[in-house]
Design an enzyme around this catalytic site. Structure first.
Site, PDB file in Angstrom:
ATOM      1  CG  HIS A   1     -21.493 -22.020   3.612  1.00  0.00           C
ATOM      2  ND1 HIS A   1     -20.984 -20.885   4.258  1.00  0.00           N
ATOM      3  CD2 HIS A   1     -20.534 -23.002   4.407  1.00  0.00           C
ATOM      4  CE1 HIS A   1     -19.802 -21.131   4.786  1.00  0.00           C
ATOM      5  NE2 HIS A   1     -19.745 -22.337   5.050  1.00  0.00           N
TER       6      HIS A   1
ATOM      7  CB  CYS B   1     -18.834  -6.971   8.394  1.00  0.00           C
ATOM      8  SG  CYS B   1     -17.328  -7.613   9.110  1.00  0.00           S
TER       9      CYS B   1
HETATM   10  C1  PEP Z   1     -17.473 -13.083  10.262  1.00  0.00           C
HETATM   11  O1  PEP Z   1     -17.046 -14.062  10.562  1.00  0.00           O
HETATM   12  O2  PEP Z   1     -18.807 -12.519  10.930  1.00  0.00           O
HETATM   13  C2  PEP Z   1     -17.390 -12.181   8.854  1.00  0.00           C
HETATM   14  C3  PEP Z   1     -18.082 -11.086   8.580  1.00  0.00           C
HETATM   15  O3  PEP Z   1     -16.335 -12.809   8.392  1.00  0.00           O
HETATM   16  P1  PEP Z   1     -16.581 -14.135   7.321  1.00  0.00           P
HETATM   17  O4  PEP Z   1     -18.064 -14.529   7.286  1.00  0.00           O
HETATM   18  O5  PEP Z   1     -16.116 -13.883   6.028  1.00  0.00           O
HETATM   19  O6  PEP Z   1     -15.857 -15.411   8.196  1.00  0.00           O
END
Ligand code: PEP
Ligand code: MG
EC number: 2.7.3.9
Length: 580
Positions: A194, A508
């Site tokens: 993170h 995404c």
């Molecule tokens: C993913 O898992 O790639 C995603 C975009 O969702 P998050 O990062 O919110 O888990």
């Protein structure tokens, strides 16, 4: 004497500054046992330090603003909750009162115990975030030290400094950037943690895994951080500095050139149009997305509303947040993802189940929403009401099988009927899409396409589930690699299935905004990329240099690769050939 250390690039950029070391256990803990008459005073000191740490976190939250405030708030919330967590606090008083430990030693003992057993604990916070325990306890120990020493907290002012630490808490990182921090060198950590994701969003150069950093660098050493080469130069020479200045001039020119792309269309070198969407949560993200010419919002993570909230956000609170997002995008499409709580995203209201043995494989995402139809319906009503103000699509996270999409559709239908009875304005039919982040969903995507109007590939989770490797675990970097052939085949399969079904497919995950993966994703047939808005211009720029047709022809060769090293070698060859 010039010294060179190497590490892994977590966030790009170059920086020249003074080193500021933060030793992981730099707080000297007094191990002498307490005398009977000292106990009450020391208990008072301990509780004042805990309170000071709580206030510090609250102040940090208030100081945060801008694009990252939302993401950072999540970490602050986790840390605040930890400070009140009985598992963490249990025994601290006993250690002081009965064990005659001084507060610093008691905190350290409690940390060592918790870190050692955190994987066996029921509490998802503690189990999934060992780092958090460490950071929170260090914060309390710092507060404790400040009571007895006049030394200012080391994490105060950072103008012109580069932080050398074992790890750094995301909340501290955002705060330090506001105070002029230039870069971060971490002796551990992974490029997918993170903190690393946050550093990229903050444009803060960061190297991780610089093993000897804390033992070889000293406070105030002049250091040159060169993430392009993955190097830290301690005591740079005149030659290093000349190179740095030349690179700085180039970077400034590059920044000015990129700014001119804000209103340019997104097209490949052979003139194929590509859609660039933004992952946006906060008003500042929306403003940046618009200013940089995004084609819409590809991912709005609604769980952040729930993470920040003490109880559950009401229908009206949610409606206002969603409506403002829709209005902010001025008629461009907005993709609202339904609640994705669970695993490491636990809410303050207590929706997330406690005591699951393996929360990452437990009741998270849509599985959790369907367990609480009343809570989910409140969100659905808010989305339906907001969708009267502009084009909205609804995205469902952690879908595994078709019945989940069918259930969500049914809840939308019922909510519409209720709102109609209440004479509330209703939008046209909303497109309903599935996140593809569970391997079963990717493999069986054709079945999902019968019920989904569009798909969004979430590679952050898909990679972790396909490879059985936690993305935050720095011991697994050789496995958690987005170039793994198994992952590429799944991505290609999903994109192909979407194309044949004539339904849009976007991506995404983090790699959508990383220019190192743009050619690869184009080769796999992706034509909708969703990313943090800070990456939009970089990706648009990279796309303009790439030949879509040529890359698509290379896809079969990429698909035949057996290892991520082979994929990487092929991509390097492709890049060299197209530059020649
Ligand atoms: C993913 O898992 O790639 C995603 C975009 O969702 P998050 O990062 O919110 O888990
Ligand atoms: Mg995900």
């Amino acid at each position: 004497m010039r010294l060179l250390l190497t590490g892994t690039t977590a966030a790009r950029g170059m920086a020249l500054g003074r080193a500021r070391l933060v030793q992981p256990n730099r707080h000297l803990v007094d191990k002498r046992p307490l005398a009977e008459e000292e106990i009450e005073t020391e208990l008072g000191n301990l509780h004042r330090a805990l309170d000071a740490a709580r206030v510090e976190l609250r102040d940090l939250r208030e100081k945060l603003h801008g694009a990252l405030a939302c993401e950072v708030s999540e970490f602050i919330d986790t840390h605040s909750l930890l400070l009140d967590d009985q598992e963490l606090l249990r025994g601290l008083d006993d250690l002081v009162r009965i064990g005659h430990y001084r507060p610093g030693a008691a905190l350290k003992k409690q940390r060592d115990r918790l870190v050692a057993v955190f994987e066996a604990m029921d509490d998802p916070y503690l189990r999934s975030r060992k780092e958090d325990i460490d950071q929170v306890i260090n914060r309390v120990i710092s507060a404790l030290q400040r009571q007895t020493s006049v030394e200012e907290r080391k994490l105060a002012a950072r103008v012109g400094e580069i932080l050398i630490a074992d790890t750094i808490a995301p909340a501290d990182m955002a705060h330090l950037v506001g105070n002029g921090l230039l870069g971060v060198v971490a002796s551990s950590g992974s490029a997918y943690s993170h903190s690393a994701i946050l550093a990229r969003s903050l444009d803060l150069p960061m190297l991780v895994g610089v093993r000897d950093a804390l033992s070889t660098i000293h406070d105030d050493d002049l250091i040159l951080l060169d993430t392009e080469r993955g190097e830290v130069v301690v005591h740079p020479t005149a030659q290093d500095l000349a190179l740095y200045r030349a690179k700085q001039r180039e970077a400034a020119q590059e920044g000015r050139r990129l700014a001119t792309l804000a209103n340019a269309p997104t097209r490949t070198r052979d003139d194929i149009g590509i859609r660039l969407l933004a992952n946006a949560e906060m008003p500042a993200d929306i403003a940046m997305a618009r200013a940089r010419g995004a084609d819409g919002v590809g991912l709005y993570r609604t769980e952040f509303l729930f993470l920040r909230h003490k109880g559950l956000p009401s229908e009206d609170e949610q409606f206002i947040a969603y409506r403002d997002l829709v209005l902010g995008m001025g008629g461009l499409p907005v993709t609202i993802r339904t609640l994705d709580l669970g695993a490491d995203k636990a809410d303050a209201a207590g929706l997330v189940l406690r005591g699951e043995d393996n929360p990452a494989l437990g009741v998270r995402g849509v599985r959790l929403s369907l367990r609480y139809p009343a809570v989910f319906t409140t969100q659905i009503r808010a989305i339906l009401r907001a969708a009267c103000y502009g084009p909205v699509r609804v995205l469902v996270p952690m879908v595994t099988q078709p019945d989940e999409l069918i259930a969500v559709r049914t809840l939308f239908k019922l909510a519409r009927q209720d709102l109609k009875r209440e004479n509330v304005d209703l939008p046209e039919k909303l497109a309903l899409g599935a996140m593809i982040e569970v391997p079963a969903a990717a493999i069986n995507v054709r079945a999902l396409l019968e019920h989904a109007d569009f798909l969004a590939i979430g590679t952050n989770d898909l990679a972790q589930y396909v490879l059985a490797a936690d993305r935050g675990n720095d011991g697994l970097e050789n496995i958690y690699n987005p170039l793994q052939p198994a992952l590429l085949r799944l991505i290609s399969h999903v994109i192909g299935a979407g194309r044949r079904a004539k339904k849009p497919v976007s991506l995404c995950g983090e790699i959508g905004g990383d220019v190192n993966f743009t050619a690869l994703l184009l080769a796999l047939g992706l034509n909708e990329f969703s990313m943090h808005p800070s990456q939009l211009l970089h990706v648009r720029d990279r796309l303009a240099t790439l030949d879509h047709g040529a890359l698509r022809r290379l896809a079969p060769q990429l698909m035949r690769a057996h290892t991520h090293e082979q994929v990487e070698a092929l991509l390097t060859k492709i890049a060299e050939e197209s530059a020649a």
